[in-house]
Write an enzyme that holds these catalytic residues in place. Sequence first.
Site, PDB file in Angstrom:
ATOM      1  N   GLU A 319      -5.208  -8.476   3.217  1.00  0.00           N
ATOM      2  CA  GLU A 319      -4.443  -7.289   2.813  1.00  0.00           C
ATOM      3  C   GLU A 319      -4.719  -6.180   3.818  1.00  0.00           C
ATOM      4  O   GLU A 319      -5.807  -6.126   4.395  1.00  0.00           O
ATOM      5  CB  GLU A 319      -4.901  -6.802   1.430  1.00  0.00           C
ATOM      6  CG  GLU A 319      -4.555  -7.741   0.298  1.00  0.00           C
ATOM      7  CD  GLU A 319      -5.190  -7.284  -1.024  1.00  0.00           C
ATOM      8  OE1 GLU A 319      -5.927  -6.276  -1.048  1.00  0.00           O
ATOM      9  OE2 GLU A 319      -4.948  -7.963  -2.036  1.00  0.00           O
ATOM     10  N   LYS A 321      -6.076  -2.810   5.013  1.00  0.00           N
ATOM     11  CA  LYS A 321      -7.145  -1.928   4.520  1.00  0.00           C
ATOM     12  C   LYS A 321      -6.684  -0.496   4.768  1.00  0.00           C
ATOM     13  O   LYS A 321      -6.700  -0.011   5.903  1.00  0.00           O
ATOM     14  CB  LYS A 321      -8.478  -2.206   5.225  1.00  0.00           C
ATOM     15  CG  LYS A 321      -9.638  -1.392   4.650  1.00  0.00           C
ATOM     16  CD  LYS A 321     -10.957  -1.761   5.311  1.00  0.00           C
ATOM     17  CE  LYS A 321     -12.177  -1.212   4.599  1.00  0.00           C
ATOM     18  NZ  LYS A 321     -12.212   0.189   4.341  1.00  0.00           N
ATOM     19  N   ARG A 326     -10.297   5.734  -2.771  1.00  0.00           N
ATOM     20  CA  ARG A 326     -10.143   4.742  -3.840  1.00  0.00           C
ATOM     21  C   ARG A 326      -9.749   5.431  -5.126  1.00  0.00           C
ATOM     22  O   ARG A 326     -10.306   6.482  -5.474  1.00  0.00           O
ATOM     23  CB  ARG A 326     -11.448   3.989  -4.040  1.00  0.00           C
ATOM     24  CG  ARG A 326     -11.286   2.757  -4.914  1.00  0.00           C
ATOM     25  CD  ARG A 326     -12.055   1.650  -4.353  1.00  0.00           C
ATOM     26  NE  ARG A 326     -11.910   0.410  -5.060  1.00  0.00           N
ATOM     27  CZ  ARG A 326     -12.626  -0.664  -4.762  1.00  0.00           C
ATOM     28  NH1 ARG A 326     -13.501  -0.623  -3.804  1.00  0.00           N
ATOM     29  NH2 ARG A 326     -12.441  -1.790  -5.416  1.00  0.00           N
ATOM     30  N   LYS A 478      -9.712 -11.607   1.149  1.00  0.00           N
ATOM     31  CA  LYS A 478     -10.274 -11.882  -0.182  1.00  0.00           C
ATOM     32  C   LYS A 478      -9.989 -13.318  -0.612  1.00  0.00           C
ATOM     33  O   LYS A 478      -8.878 -13.815  -0.392  1.00  0.00           O
ATOM     34  CB  LYS A 478      -9.631 -10.935  -1.201  1.00  0.00           C
ATOM     35  CG  LYS A 478      -9.750  -9.463  -0.841  1.00  0.00           C
ATOM     36  CD  LYS A 478      -8.942  -8.589  -1.799  1.00  0.00           C
ATOM     37  CE  LYS A 478      -9.096  -7.117  -1.470  1.00  0.00           C
ATOM     38  NZ  LYS A 478      -8.307  -6.254  -2.346  1.00  0.00           N
TER      39      LYS A 478
HETATM   40  P1  ATP Z   1     -15.525   2.190   4.340  1.00  0.00           P
HETATM   41  O1  ATP Z   1     -16.243   3.261   5.068  1.00  0.00           O
HETATM   42  O2  ATP Z   1     -15.023   1.114   5.238  1.00  0.00           O
HETATM   43  O3  ATP Z   1     -14.509   2.704   3.383  1.00  0.00           O
HETATM   44  P2  ATP Z   1     -16.969   1.564   2.040  1.00  0.00           P
HETATM   45  O4  ATP Z   1     -18.399   1.256   1.947  1.00  0.00           O
HETATM   46  O5  ATP Z   1     -16.481   2.828   1.442  1.00  0.00           O
HETATM   47  O6  ATP Z   1     -16.639   1.495   3.551  1.00  0.00           O
HETATM   48  P3  ATP Z   1     -15.879  -1.004   1.941  1.00  0.00           P
HETATM   49  O7  ATP Z   1     -16.535  -2.009   1.092  1.00  0.00           O
HETATM   50  O8  ATP Z   1     -16.197  -1.044   3.366  1.00  0.00           O
HETATM   51  O9  ATP Z   1     -16.134   0.433   1.362  1.00  0.00           O
HETATM   52  O10 ATP Z   1     -14.319  -1.128   1.845  1.00  0.00           O
HETATM   53  C1  ATP Z   1     -13.711  -1.064   0.628  1.00  0.00           C
HETATM   54  C2  ATP Z   1     -12.918   0.207   0.567  1.00  0.00           C
HETATM   55  O11 ATP Z   1     -11.706   0.073   1.288  1.00  0.00           O
HETATM   56  C3  ATP Z   1     -12.502   0.419  -0.861  1.00  0.00           C
HETATM   57  O12 ATP Z   1     -13.462   1.220  -1.521  1.00  0.00           O
HETATM   58  C4  ATP Z   1     -11.152   1.051  -0.782  1.00  0.00           C
HETATM   59  O13 ATP Z   1     -11.322   2.446  -0.905  1.00  0.00           O
HETATM   60  C5  ATP Z   1     -10.659   0.728   0.594  1.00  0.00           C
HETATM   61  N1  ATP Z   1      -9.479  -0.180   0.611  1.00  0.00           N
HETATM   62  C6  ATP Z   1      -8.358   0.037   1.322  1.00  0.00           C
HETATM   63  N2  ATP Z   1      -7.494  -0.959   1.193  1.00  0.00           N
HETATM   64  C7  ATP Z   1      -8.053  -1.865   0.353  1.00  0.00           C
HETATM   65  C8  ATP Z   1      -7.638  -3.125  -0.150  1.00  0.00           C
HETATM   66  N3  ATP Z   1      -6.459  -3.679   0.174  1.00  0.00           N
HETATM   67  N4  ATP Z   1      -8.497  -3.772  -0.996  1.00  0.00           N
HETATM   68  C9  ATP Z   1      -9.693  -3.232  -1.322  1.00  0.00           C
HETATM   69  N5  ATP Z   1     -10.141  -2.039  -0.866  1.00  0.00           N
HETATM   70  C10 ATP Z   1      -9.329  -1.364  -0.016  1.00  0.00           C
END
Ligand code: ATP
Length: 671
Positions: A319, A321, A326, A478
């Site tokens: 998907e 990103k 969030r 995923k």
């Molecule tokens: P980052 O700094 O990359 O956001 P993070 O620690 O906040 O790191 P990650 O686990 O790296 O979180 O990435 C997940 C985040 O990406 C989610 O919290 C969400 O906000 C964002 N996101 C964007 N698109 C998607 C998607 N398709 N599916 C899941 N999460 C997504």
Amino acid sequence: MPPGTLPVTPRTPSPPPLDPSQYDPARSGYHPLRDACWGPGQSVPYLAVARTFERIEEASARLKIIETLSNFLRSVLALSPGELLPCLRLCLNRPGAASEGLELGIGESLLTRALAGSWRRSAARRRTRGTWGWWPRAAAAPSAPWWRPPASAPRASWASCGRWPPCRATPRPARRSASSRGSSSPAGTRRRATSSGRSAGSCASGWPSSRCSPPWHTPSRSPPPGQGWPPAVLDAGQGMAPEARRAWLEEQSRILKQTFCELPDYAAIVPVLLEHGLEQLPQHCGITPGVPLKPMLAQPARGVGELLKRFEEAAFTCEYKYDGERAQIHVLENGAVFIYSRNQENTTAKYPDLVDRIPKVLKPGVRSCILDAEAVAWDRTTRQIQPFQVLMTRKRKDVDAAAIKVQVCLYAFDLLYLNGEPLVRQPLAARRKLLRQSFEEVEGEFVFATAADTRSAEEVSDFLDKAIKASCEGLMVKTLEVDATYEIAKRSHKWLKLKKDYLDGLGDTLDLVVIGAYLGKGKRAGIYGGFLLACYDEESEEYQSICKIGTGFTEESLEKHYGFLKEHVLAQPRPYYRWDSGAAPDRWLAAVQVWEVKCGDLSISPVYRAAVGLVDEEKGISLRFPRFLRVREDKKPEEATSSTQVAELYKKQQQIQNQQQAEKGEDEEFY
Ligand code: ATP
């Protein structure tokens, strides 16, 4: 044990309660009735809570801390079960569930004056005695030269703070400060603090302040859910053989942890626990719209090869990103819509436009649901995604829908609950099908995350390029069918994130906590010119220094950081900071802010303490060429990059370097 009964020690005629000043929940062979300092049916003396915190502060071993807290909670359960919830709130240093967004609104200077008022001593004099870090022990020690008991120290009791409504556990004065947020006058808040401070009697350390964060309590020093309770609740396990008891306790902890994951609100769990007992919790408590869940997170993958290897034969989807915020969206049976952040903060007031929009995109038959999505800034004229920084310019509170300048499109990627049924144990393929069946897409307003189900390395690479061109950060990859449940509150390998930067060999960004500052020179004189950053070690609950940072800032941003951070200066480092004198900052700062930082690479360092013991026994890891990117308002300090993640990043980097070297060697041989 018949259902509905609590497995606590039977009530035998108890001896008169101990003198509260003698209360010691850390004593070996603690008995919940004999060693308590209050009687059956009486209110828990606030002093008992404060003494428990003191004993916890003195202990360094995690097991001892758990045992001490368990002993106190055993007494609460045996003697005053109705006060379990207020006690837990105090242990967590929070007046309510995270989503309630309550703060006590009491800072260090206000507390100083309040305490001075309640003890009739000058704030200035107390200040000269040291920081709050030193305060609790000294305050409790009658031998301290300046210590004098208050003229009439009332026998401390929560009841003396007033009665509070059921399920609303913090003493009334504290909650009033908590909910009045900015509107109340500091003097009013101080008066309430003073009245509660007085009722804490001779143990000043007991006052729960969310801002001054004394060393016996950072939020993370309180035991995680499920660790402090079982020995308290399961007194009946005492007669078991040690092995059997350990297994039994583990099982009880698992039940409680699982329950708390799905329903992270003690106000909802405690009444069920008291009425039905711990084993029955899963029957009565589960995912509930209106109670935010900790989100599932992803592990980084260095390249397409790594993710194909990880998922082996398992089907997966890629998907986009999206780079936004969030948004966990809850639709309740009564039609109410709530939006929660990654931190379970209630952000409904920030998105009145989304609140209006959600009912319009629900398909008929959807009565309640929990949706996982990303709110992304959207330019309606160019019909394009805008950078994360644009979203951050949106007001955070009390947004007027008519005055919104930054438009937002919601990209939905998961459905966790639908019409009374939790979906988290179903595989992503099934959840995604239900998601698509339950909502209507509207361009620029509500869209499903763009996805491609493929197993070809080439297609994944092409899709990643498309994601970057569409202003996304990269891909989320995923599992779809096998091992594809939604893991609440976990950074799981079932979700991998693949960013363009990783492929360029630049590595992921790190989210680090500012724990110190260096005074600026030249153009930066009068403000901070550099900062000491730390990662968080979950095991030891310490902040470990990782680098000094001085680039990536504009002059304006440095002024801003100075304005904010100077309010958080400490007289000395917290005992849970790990650092080396070779990198001691000019000012120590309380761990209150997380910064996203990019770096050249990671190296072993004798000066920084990050991940010490994980890659090298003696040395830590540090970042080379760190550059400030942005403040992560959505992350709490304990959610910063962990030392395990730092060690993993370092090891991955080494693997790549070794591989590159091996390839170079092969090339040299060839020529
Ligand atoms: P980052 O700094 O990359 O956001 P993070 O620690 O906040 O790191 P990650 O686990 O790296 O979180 O990435 C997940 C985040 O990406 C989610 O919290 C969400 O906000 C964002 N996101 C964007 N698109 C998607 C998607 N398709 N599916 C899941 N999460 C997504």
